[in-house]
Each structure stands twice: as structure tokens, then as C-alpha cells.
Enzyme design. Sequence first.
Site, PDB file in Angstrom:
ATOM      1  CG  HIS A  19     -70.644   2.082 -10.297  1.00 12.52           C
ATOM      2  ND1 HIS A  19     -69.156   2.674 -10.773  1.00 12.52           N
ATOM      3  CD2 HIS A  19     -71.209   1.488 -10.547  1.00 12.52           C
ATOM      4  CE1 HIS A  19     -69.304   0.771 -11.782  1.00 12.52           C
ATOM      5  NE2 HIS A  19     -70.645   0.368 -11.216  1.00 12.52           N
ATOM      6  CD  GLU A  33     -68.098   7.325  -9.271  1.00 14.42           C
ATOM      7  OE1 GLU A  33     -66.626   6.839  -9.620  1.00 14.42           O
ATOM      8  OE2 GLU A  33     -68.421   5.870  -8.726  1.00 14.42           O
ATOM      9  CB  CYS A  77     -65.328   2.269 -13.309  1.00  9.85           C
ATOM     10  SG  CYS A  77     -67.432   2.528 -13.502  1.00  9.85           S
ATOM     11  CB  CYS A 103     -68.076   6.768 -13.220  1.00  6.18           C
ATOM     12  SG  CYS A 103     -69.110   4.876 -12.206  1.00  6.18           S
TER      13      CYS A 103
END
Length: 156
Positions: free
Chosen positions: A54, A56, A84, A87
Site C-alpha cells: 500500500h 502508506e 485501512c 496501514c
Amino acid sequence: MEKNNEYFMRLAIKEAKKAYKLGETPIGCVIVKDDKVIARGYNRREIDKLSLNHAEIIAIKKASKYIDDWRLDGLKMYITLEPCCMCAGAIIQARIDEVYYGAKDYRFGADVSYAHIFDLPYNHKVNIKGGILEEECSSLMTAFFKELRYKNKLEN
């Protein structure tokens, strides 16, 4: 010149657009120290065939390398979409102080939309605020998924 939250969110949007061009979900992230971007990331799950990639997580890895520490105290993160649960956990574990995001993620968001991870009594409290350039961030996601559905329809 003091840079504001919209300035840094626009940089995160640029990262999201890189993901979009590659066929990835258009989520971008920048990490800032003393008004300077020290790390950038965008979604790379499909390209790298790795669910962990992801925006992040990629940015946290780069910031940790830049700082030469896993503790990212005093840093700010700007993300185009509400983080999410995975993260959110990484943000808390990295000790990032402030998080700003654009659009809400009603399916997986860990701030206000779904899981409220940041409200739990962890040993580190993240100051988090959503809605920064929300319309622009949301429009990017909507356009991407509309285009993806159209492509899938053509292929089937």
C-alpha cells in the site's frame, strides 16, 4: 514559504496519479519532516504481486530509511484515502504524529468509516484528520473504478 495541508495533499495526489497510470488503485502518500517531503509512495500491489504494498507502507519504509530509524516521531503523513487497518497499525507502530487524508474509505477505512483503529488506547496517539481535498481525491478513485468496470465489461 509555509506549506499547508492542501499543498502536501496535492503531492500525494501526484503519487496517486502514478498508480492510476500503472493500473493500480490510485492511492498516494507523502511523509513530511519540517515542511520537507522525505518519502513518497503509491499503491503497487498488482505490479509487485504483494498485498502489503500500500502507498502508506511504501512511504513508511522510505521514511525509516531516510531517518535511519523505525520511529518516525514528529513526522506528518498525507494520504489520498483513509488508511485501512493494516496501514493504521503501521502508522501507529511507526509513531507518526499527524495523518491527513483526503477521501473516506467506507469499506475498509480505519479512522471514521469502518474500524476506528485510531480511537483505541494504544501507547501512541496519532492526530488524524480527513477531508483534505476530499472531492479531488474521491473523484480520482471514482474515475479509476468506473474505467476498470468498463474495461472488464469489454473483456467479458
